[in-house]
Design an enzyme around this catalytic site. Sequence first.
Site, PDB file in Angstrom:
ATOM      1  N   ASN A   1       5.767 -38.488  -7.659  1.00  7.42           N
ATOM      2  CA  ASN A   1       5.965 -37.565  -6.539  1.00  7.42           C
ATOM      3  C   ASN A   1       4.824 -37.750  -5.543  1.00  7.42           C
ATOM      4  O   ASN A   1       3.929 -38.558  -5.764  1.00  7.42           O
ATOM      5  CB  ASN A   1       6.045 -36.119  -7.037  1.00  7.42           C
ATOM      6  CG  ASN A   1       4.804 -35.744  -7.819  1.00  7.42           C
ATOM      7  OD1 ASN A   1       3.711 -35.684  -7.275  1.00  7.42           O
ATOM      8  ND2 ASN A   1       4.962 -35.506  -9.114  1.00  7.42           N
TER       9      ASN A   1
ATOM     10  N   LYS B   1      11.004 -56.082 -16.003  1.00  9.15           N
ATOM     11  CA  LYS B   1      11.547 -55.644 -14.726  1.00  9.15           C
ATOM     12  C   LYS B   1      13.079 -55.716 -14.790  1.00  9.15           C
ATOM     13  O   LYS B   1      13.639 -56.749 -15.195  1.00  9.15           O
ATOM     14  CB  LYS B   1      11.009 -56.599 -13.650  1.00  9.15           C
ATOM     15  CG  LYS B   1      11.209 -56.112 -12.265  1.00  9.15           C
ATOM     16  CD  LYS B   1      10.533 -57.071 -11.286  1.00  9.15           C
ATOM     17  CE  LYS B   1      11.109 -56.845  -9.914  1.00  9.15           C
ATOM     18  NZ  LYS B   1      11.185 -58.030  -9.107  1.00  9.15           N
TER      19      LYS B   1
END
Length: 397
Positions: free
Chosen positions: A209, A288
Site C-alpha cells: 500500500n 516470476k
Amino acid sequence: METTVKRIILGITGGIAAYKAVELARLLVKRGLDVQGVMTAAAGHFVGAATFQAITGQPVYSDLWDARTANGMAHIDLSRAADLVLVAPASADFLAKLAQGRADDLLSTLCLARDCPLLVAPAMNRQMWENPATRRNVKQLADDCIVLLGPTSGAQACGETGYGRMLEPEAIIEAIDAFFQPKTLKGLKLLITAGPSYEAIDAVRGITNRSSGKMGYAVARAALEAGAQVTLISGPTGLTPPAAAQLVNVTSAQQMLAAVEARTDEADIFIAVAAVADYYVLNPSENKIKKDAHILTLELAPNPDILANVTRMDKPPFCVGFAAESENMEEYAELKRKRKHLPLIVANDANAAIGSDEVELILLDDDGRHVLERANKLTQARRLIGHIAKLYNARYQ
Ligand code: CTP
C-alpha cells in the site's frame, strides 16, 4: 524552534566547518532566537566577525578582556544571559580544553562559567577524531553532561573520508530541538510498527500500500527524544531510521506479527502505526509468473491483526492504534478503538495523510476527542507522545 530557549551563545572555533556556522547562525535567527556570536582567535582565520555581526545583529565577542559588557566581565555577563551555549564547529583542541576545564580565552572561560546546557558539534579530520586522546576527551565530556551533536561521516575538506564532519546546520537545529523535548517517557520501552507490509505474489511482485512510513518513523523519533528505548519494526520504506532506535526490518504481515510477539513481553507501550495488508496471497509463486494465463486468479487469505493480537494478551502493554479513514473518520476510528480495546486511537484522513509531510490528527480516548491541528509529522508525533505519556502515567503511576 519548539523550545523555551530564547538566547543562545553560538561559539565558533577554528576549523573549516566555521563557514557552516554562518548558515547555522542565520537559521537560528530565522527561528526567532537571540544569537550572540563568540569566536576564538583561530575561528577568525576561517570566517570574519563582521559576517556574524551582520547576520545576528549583535557585536561578536572574542576577547576575554573585552570591556563592552555591563560589568566588564564578558565571560560572566554573556553566559548568565544565555539559555544555551552551542559550540559549532568545536575543534579537537576545543574539546580537549573543555575536557580539562581550561579557561584561557573567552569561549572556554564562558563555557566553564555557564549555568545552562552546553552542546558541541565537533568538526575535525577523521584521524584526529579517532585519536585515543580525542576519544578520552569525548568520554570525559559525556561524563560532564556536555552534549555532543555528531560528528557525522563523509567527505572531509582534507580529501579524506570518515567520521569528523560537522553535522549540517539543519541537523544541528533538529538535535537542539530534540535535546529540549520533555523526557516524559524516560525509562520506558516502546515497540512501534511502521510502514506498509508487502505480501508476495511471486518472486518480484507483491501487494502493498502507499504508506511511506514517515509517521511511524516520526513517532519513533519523538519517543526517543522523550527518553524511551525504542524498537522500530518496519515494513519496507526508503527512510533512514533514527540512529538510536533498534530497527527490525520485516516484509510481510506475518513477519511483522512474529517480530512484535517476540518483543511485547518487555514493552511498556505498543504503538501500531504500520499499514498492514489485510490479506496475503496463498501459495505465492517462487518464480516470476509468466503472462500466459488469460485470467489470473489470486487466492487471498486474511492476515492476522497484529494490534488485536497484542491487546488480547493477558497483560498487554499500553496499546495505541492508528486509523486511516477516507470517510466517516471519527465514527469508524472510534469503532476500531472499541473493537480492538484500545485506550487511544489516532484518526487521520487516509487521502490527505499518505505521503504528505503535514497532517491533522484526531486523538480519540476515554475522555473524547483531541484535535492536533495540522502540522508536520514530527511535530504531530511529539504531541502524540506527550498525550500518550499523560494517559500512561495516569494509568500506571
Ligand atoms: N493493524 C494491525 N494489524 C493488521 C491490521 C491493522 O496491527 N493486520 C493495526 C494498524 O497498525 C493500525 C490499526 O490496526 O494501528 C488499524 O486498524 P484496522 O481496522 O485494521 O485498519 P484498516 O486495515 O485500515 O481497517 P479497514 O480496512 O477496516 O478500515
